[in-house]
Design a protein around this motif. Structure first.
Motif, PDB file in Angstrom:
ATOM      1  N   ALA A  87       0.846  -1.204   0.000  1.00 15.86           N
ATOM      2  CA  ALA A  87       0.000   0.000   0.000  1.00 15.86           C
ATOM      3  C   ALA A  87       0.879   1.250   0.000  1.00 15.86           C
ATOM      4  N   ASP A  88       1.970   1.210   0.758  1.00 11.85           N
ATOM      5  CA  ASP A  88       2.862   2.376   0.817  1.00 11.85           C
ATOM      6  C   ASP A  88       3.497   2.668  -0.539  1.00 11.85           C
ATOM      7  N   GLU A  89       3.884   1.595  -1.236  1.00 15.64           N
ATOM      8  CA  GLU A  89       4.486   1.803  -2.570  1.00 15.64           C
ATOM      9  C   GLU A  89       3.473   2.418  -3.539  1.00 15.64           C
ATOM     10  N   ILE A  90       2.234   1.978  -3.444  1.00 17.38           N
ATOM     11  CA  ILE A  90       1.196   2.558  -4.307  1.00 17.38           C
ATOM     12  C   ILE A  90       1.010   4.038  -3.973  1.00 17.38           C
ATOM     13  N   MET A  91       0.990   4.354  -2.676  1.00 16.40           N
ATOM     14  CA  MET A  91       0.816   5.756  -2.270  1.00 16.40           C
ATOM     15  C   MET A  91       1.988   6.611  -2.745  1.00 16.40           C
ATOM     16  N   LEU A  92       3.198   6.036  -2.707  1.00 17.86           N
ATOM     17  CA  LEU A  92       4.364   6.792  -3.182  1.00 17.86           C
ATOM     18  C   LEU A  92       4.281   7.063  -4.681  1.00 17.86           C
ATOM     19  N   SER A  93       3.868   6.031  -5.436  1.00 19.83           N
ATOM     20  CA  SER A  93       3.713   6.218  -6.884  1.00 19.83           C
ATOM     21  C   SER A  93       2.687   7.311  -7.167  1.00 19.83           C
ATOM     22  N   ALA A  94       1.606   7.280  -6.408  1.00 23.71           N
ATOM     23  CA  ALA A  94       0.553   8.277  -6.605  1.00 23.71           C
ATOM     24  C   ALA A  94       1.070   9.681  -6.272  1.00 23.71           C
ATOM     25  N   VAL A 121     -10.134  -1.539  -0.531  1.00 24.70           N
ATOM     26  CA  VAL A 121     -10.925  -0.422   0.004  1.00 24.70           C
ATOM     27  C   VAL A 121     -10.019   0.513   0.797  1.00 24.70           C
ATOM     28  N   SER A 122      -9.096  -0.062   1.562  1.00 21.85           N
ATOM     29  CA  SER A 122      -8.242   0.815   2.371  1.00 21.85           C
ATOM     30  C   SER A 122      -7.303   1.628   1.476  1.00 21.85           C
ATOM     31  N   VAL A 123      -6.761   1.012   0.418  1.00 23.42           N
ATOM     32  CA  VAL A 123      -5.869   1.767  -0.490  1.00 23.42           C
ATOM     33  C   VAL A 123      -6.660   2.853  -1.231  1.00 23.42           C
ATOM     34  N   ILE A 124      -7.820   2.473  -1.749  1.00 23.63           N
ATOM     35  CA  ILE A 124      -8.614   3.438  -2.535  1.00 23.63           C
ATOM     36  C   ILE A 124      -9.084   4.593  -1.640  1.00 23.63           C
ATOM     37  N   SER A 125      -9.503   4.265  -0.415  1.00 28.81           N
ATOM     38  CA  SER A 125      -9.964   5.334   0.486  1.00 28.81           C
ATOM     39  C   SER A 125      -8.845   6.326   0.789  1.00 28.81           C
ATOM     40  N   LYS A 126      -7.626   5.777   0.998  1.00 23.78           N
ATOM     41  CA  LYS A 126      -6.494   6.670   1.269  1.00 23.78           C
ATOM     42  C   LYS A 126      -6.240   7.585   0.082  1.00 23.78           C
TER      43      LYS A 126
END
Ligand code: SAH
Length: 347
Positions: A87-94, A121-126
């Motif tokens: 999830a953290d890697e996805i958030m960093l890419s975003a 759901v948790s990734v998309i909500s963030k």
């Protein structure tokens, strides 16, 4: 033949036999293809001007439960390198993508069993909380309607799910152990009903596909009236059963893109990475066939090579998020530019 092109350009729909004749004409006669592309570009420009939307593609996992004959990520490919973004890697890419100017993130991946509704759901909500102004697009394969509903509620807006082929026999031969074409179409119908902007589409030139099949794909695309249409050439991956097959035809792909544009003037149509991989001029030729979207790669650089649905997949330079300046320059050479807005479907 030219009559078919004229009719399409006036907004008339053609049936599958007519579309088949037109595709065959375009494949054999460069003048037919030229006229088709001319009208497609005119239609796209009427809708979108000279702007091309960009979408930041984050390839979230190369694990897949499916066994699609053409895809390098199929579960039977023991040589595939597997990875899964945290999830953290996805958030960093975003975060990086947002800074670069992307206002759409596309989370694409294999059908990874660890991608539970809760986790997604948790990734998309963030993402939704941190970036209220972006569009979140998912491309995670077949899930239950209930799952699609939860992901939508968490903040997803769009969903890409190519129907792959409208010929159910061909569908079954390409997708062993899948739930079949009707199930795939049911997924698309659920997504639509839930209010997603939905994308369908297919490859051109996969083994067993005839031009009449492509005509049926285009007829189905017109009938389903989706907001997005993804069409790219088949490209072989050696560690798959179709590894020795030839790549799909550039001309036929461009003809199919142009027809899709004329059938659905408002649709968001990418000039696909596969097109850019097939030919150095592919990306621009897609735009000059009526496409109006490019999807540069935003995945962390160390995993890009591992998301190998086919070989030599372009993920650097103008196909990469860091290469937006180069992409802008390339678009400028044909008079186009990046449109930095979110680029939602206009009803
Ligand atoms: N697992 C997701 C995402 C698949 S990857 C899903 O099922 O929707 C996105 C698309 O890449 C696929 O729908 C397929 O049409 C395309 N693709 C896969 N392998 C390919 C290949 N070898 N050549 C060209 N396109 C391919």
């Amino acid at each position: 033949m030219l009559e078919f092109v004229e009719r399409l350009s006036r907004g008339e729909k053609l049936n599958a036999p007519e579309l088949g004749q037109l595709l065959k004409g375009a494949a054999h006669d460069s003048n037919v293809l030229k006229l088709l592309r001319h009208y497609a570009v005119r239609t796209a420009q009427e809708q979108f001007g000279l702007g091309v939307y960009i979408r930041g593609l984050i390839e979230v996992s190369s694990y897949c439960r499916c066994d699609c004959m053409y895809c390098g990520l199929r579960r039977s490919n023991r040589t595939a390198e597997r990875y899964r973004l945290t999830a953290d890697e996805i958030m960093l890419s975003a975060e990086e993508g947002y800074k670069l100017g992307f206002r759409t993130f596309v989370l694409q991946g294999g059908e990874d069993g660890t991608h539970t509704d809760e986790w997604l759901v948790s990734v998309i909500s963030k993402l939704r909380t941190l970036y209220p102004d972006v569009a979140i697009t998912l491309s995670l394969g077949e899930r239950s309607e209930e799952s699609y509903r939860r992901l939508k509620e968490a903040g997803a807006n769009r969903y890409l799910l190519r129907h792959e082929t409208a010929n159910s026999e061909l569908y079954n031969s390409l997708h062993p152990s899948s739930r079949g074409l009707e199930h795939r179409l049911d997924c698309l119908r659920s997504l639509k009903k839930l209010g997603y902007q939905v994308g369908m589409g297919m490859m051109i030139g996969v083994r067993g596909q005839t031009i009449d099949d492509i005509a049926k794909d285009l007829e189905l695309i017109a009938k389903m009236d989706c907001q997005m249409v993804g069409i790219g050439p088949f490209l072989p991956h050696k560690a798959t059963p179709l590894g020795e097959e030839p790549a799909g035809s550039l001309e036929l792909t461009l003809a199919a893109v142009a027809i899709a544009r004329l059938l659905l003037p408002h649709a968001l149509i990418p000039s696909t990475t596969a097109l850019a991989t097939l030919s150095p001029t592919g990306r621009l030729e897609g735009i000059l066939s009526g496409a109006n979207v490019v999807m540069p790669n935003l995945s962390p650089s160390d995993v890009r090579a591992k998301y190998a649905i086919y070989e030599n997949k372009a993920s650097w330079g103008k196909e990469a998020a860091e290469g937006l300046e180069a992409l802008e320059k390339e678009l400028n050479t044909i008079g186009y530019h990046i449109d930095w807005s979110r680029g939602d479907y206009i009803y």
